[in-house]
Every structure is written in C-alpha cells, then in structure tokens.
Scaffold this motif. Structure first.
Motif, PDB file in Angstrom:
ATOM      1  N   ALA A   1       0.769  -1.242  -0.018  1.00 19.78           N
ATOM      2  CA  ALA A   1       0.005  -0.038   0.170  1.00 19.78           C
ATOM      3  C   ALA A   1       0.778   1.199  -0.059  1.00 19.78           C
ATOM      4  O   ALA A   1       0.377   2.227  -0.289  1.00 19.78           O
ATOM      5  N   ALA A   2       2.112   1.173   0.545  1.00 20.27           N
ATOM      6  CA  ALA A   2       2.881   2.398   0.636  1.00 20.27           C
ATOM      7  C   ALA A   2       3.583   2.586  -0.646  1.00 20.27           C
ATOM      8  O   ALA A   2       4.283   3.905  -0.781  1.00 20.27           O
ATOM      9  N   GLN A   3       3.572   1.833  -1.630  1.00 22.93           N
ATOM     10  CA  GLN A   3       4.166   2.037  -2.869  1.00 22.93           C
ATOM     11  C   GLN A   3       3.704   3.148  -3.711  1.00 22.93           C
ATOM     12  O   GLN A   3       2.421   3.223  -3.798  1.00 22.93           O
ATOM     13  N   GLY A   4       4.307   4.390  -4.096  1.00 26.17           N
ATOM     14  CA  GLY A   4       4.094   5.293  -4.661  1.00 26.17           C
ATOM     15  C   GLY A   4       3.054   6.291  -3.818  1.00 26.17           C
ATOM     16  O   GLY A   4       2.442   7.262  -4.537  1.00 26.17           O
ATOM     17  N   VAL A   5       3.029   6.121  -2.589  1.00 27.57           N
ATOM     18  CA  VAL A   5       2.156   7.045  -1.790  1.00 27.57           C
ATOM     19  C   VAL A   5       3.059   7.557  -0.705  1.00 27.57           C
ATOM     20  O   VAL A   5       3.737   7.045   0.070  1.00 27.57           O
ATOM     21  N   ASP A   6       3.188   8.986  -0.710  1.00 29.38           N
ATOM     22  CA  ASP A   6       4.117   9.934   0.259  1.00 29.38           C
ATOM     23  C   ASP A   6       3.120  10.092   1.610  1.00 29.38           C
ATOM     24  O   ASP A   6       2.961  11.155   1.794  1.00 29.38           O
ATOM     25  N   THR A   7       2.694   9.043   2.244  1.00 28.26           N
ATOM     26  CA  THR A   7       1.767   9.128   3.317  1.00 28.26           C
ATOM     27  C   THR A   7       2.377   7.996   4.422  1.00 28.26           C
ATOM     28  O   THR A   7       2.542   6.867   4.025  1.00 28.26           O
ATOM     29  N   TRP A   8       2.272   8.710   5.603  1.00 29.44           N
ATOM     30  CA  TRP A   8       2.574   7.447   7.038  1.00 29.44           C
ATOM     31  C   TRP A   8       1.435   6.389   6.863  1.00 29.44           C
ATOM     32  O   TRP A   8       0.075   7.037   6.948  1.00 29.44           O
ATOM     33  N   LEU A   9       1.656   5.235   7.086  1.00 31.96           N
ATOM     34  CA  LEU A   9       0.887   4.495   6.939  1.00 31.96           C
ATOM     35  C   LEU A   9       1.034   3.302   8.149  1.00 31.96           C
ATOM     36  O   LEU A   9       2.002   3.145   8.636  1.00 31.96           O
TER      37      LEU A   9
END
Length: 297
Positions: free
Chosen positions: A200-208
């Motif tokens: 889910a973290a791939q390509g997303v600049d968001t803390w998960l």
C-alpha cells in the motif's frame, strides 16, 4: 489546548449485551442495553474531548428526533457540533449492535441513501486552534475536502480507513492513514498485514499503519515496518475501539507527539475503552489514560 477538526458519520447506537451472537432466526434476551452516540468520526471527536482536546465535528444528519439526540450527546461531551448539516425529510444514521461475552460485536447500521453529497456548506478554513484533521470513509467527497484543508494548513490529516476508501486519492491527500486489517486487505490484495502495508505504501508519500486489535499496531518507521503490541486488558466491549484509537492518535499528533508516541497513546486509549461495556461511553479521561500509561511503563 490542542484541537482536531473531525469530519464523518455520527449515529445513535443501541448496544445490546448478549451471551453469544445469534446464529438462528429466534428470539433472544439481552443482558444489558446502552443507548449512546456512535459513528467513526463522532466517537473519535468524543475521545478527543475526553482526553482534554478541543473537538469539532462536521457531519450530516436529518432534521429528526434521532439527530436531536445525537447532537445533544455530542454537546454534553464537549464536542463543538456547529458544523452539522440538518436535512429535512430524511432519517439520521442509527445502528443496532450486539456485544457477546468475549467483547466481540455484530453491527447492523442504517444511513439514509438520500443524504446529500454536496460539500458547499463545509468551512473553507479550519478553526484557528485546530492542530490536526481526522476524517472517516463514510463520505468520500467531504473527507477529501477536509484532508485538503489539513494539507493547505500544514497540519496532520488523518484518515480512519476502517473500510476501503471510496476515492483512491484520499490515501495520498492524507498525511497519515491507519487501516483496519480488512481495509488493508482490500486495498493491497495481501492477507499478510506486513506485506499489505508495504504494498500500500508504494507510490504514496503518506505515513501508513494498520491496527490489528489484540495483535497491536504495525506502522512505518525509519524506512521499515515497526510493531507495537497491544496493551493487555480484559476485553468487555470492542465497539468503537478503532474510532477511539483514531481520535486519540489525531490528538497526539496535534500535540506534536511523534508517530510512535501517538500510536502508544492511542493504543492505551483503545485498550481502556475495550475494558468497559457501552460503546464510546467507555472512553477514558486524560487522567485515567495518564495513570494507565504510567502503570505500564
């Protein structure tokens, strides 16, 4: 005093305590009943207020008696509900919840499908004291607008992803996303939560992060995935635990705690809630939480 602007659903919950969850179409007798406000963002807002923060809630309700009760409960808890939209002729959200002897729950909820999607009535600026924003997934357009305000204001924008987000852009608009295990599976396609979080973290600049109940919380840290175990308590009622977790987490970020500190703060709040029957009525005060954290090192 730190504050959090919340947006999402508010309900009236009828919470029944039963020995076990029904498996047949028969008559059953409840052992206890609590009628209390509920809903993801609403529960989070109440948790924020009980923990000593300022809480504002933007929500959509009908102009009915149920809506009156929902708002009265919020005001009694110290939540600023002046951002609520009241729509004539519809029905406010309501839920019937069964909680068994192990604290697990079965939820039957209703939200009026005619509730308007228009976001034109929402504020264009955050309240001055808001140090974070929290949104749930029940109203995608509204959540997108609220998280956009957080980004424009330079404050954390937390998405409570207990369901798969209705708009993929919500994941990239939020600064922090905490999934339920089910929502993470739906988004990532992975049954393993560690693998799912990485995908889910791939390509997303968001803390998960993903909350896993008694198995604790997995979250991103220092380029990898860290784990904090859950606090051990005797579970009585898990209803609203995830909502309370998200509210406490958003407040901790508004108070400028680190993500690790915020996860621990939120997990302790949710654990104390689970030790009490009655949905969000079991949410602890800040004094109770600080005492609990001190006892657990």
């Amino acid at each position: 005093m730190a504050g959090v602007f919340c947006l999402g659903i508010a309900t009236l919950d009828y919470v029944y305590s039963v020995a076990s969850l029904p498996t047949k179409g028969e008559k059953y007798r409840a052992r206890d009943l609590v009628v209390v406000g509920g809903g993801c963002a609403s529960n989070a807002a109440v948790a924020i207020a009980r923990l000593g923060g300022q809480a504002w809630l933007a929500t959509r309700l009908a102009d009915d008696l149920t809506g009156d009760r929902i708002l009265a409960d919020l005001k009694a808890e110290g939540v600023e509900a002046g951002f609520a939209l009241r729509v004539p002729g519809l029905r406010s959200p309501v839920s019937a919840i069964l909680v068994d002897g192990e604290g697990e729950r079965m939820v039957i909820s209703y939200s009026d499908p005619a509730m308007p999607e228009d976001i034109g009535w929402l504020p264009t600026e955050l309240p001055e004291a808001a140090g974070a924003v929290l949104a749930d997934t029940r109203w995608g357009d509204g959540s997108f607008a609220a998280l956009g305000l957080a980004r424009d204001s330079g404050v954390p924008g937390v998405l409570d992803a207990d369901r798969q987000p209705p708009h993929p852009a919500l994941l990239s608009t939020a600064s922090h996303v905490a999934f339920s295990a089910q929502a993470l599976r739906e988004v990532s396609g992975d049954d393993d939560p560690r693998e799912g979080l990485a995908r889910a973290a791939q390509g997303v600049d968001t803390w998960l992060a993903v909350t896993l109940g008694k198995e604790g919380v997995l979250f991103q840290e220092a380029g990898g995935i860290a784990h904090l175990p859950a606090f051990a308590v005797e579970t009585v009622d898990t209803l609203g635990a995830g909502d309370v977790w998200h509210g406490a987490f958003a407040l901790a970020l508004a108070e400028r705690m680190s993500e690790r500190e915020a996860v621990r703060f939120a997990s302790a709040t949710a654990a104390l809630k689970c030790a009490r029957f009655g949905g969000r009525s079991g949410t602890p005060s800040r004094e109770e939480l600080e005492r609990f954290l001190a006892q657990h090192g």
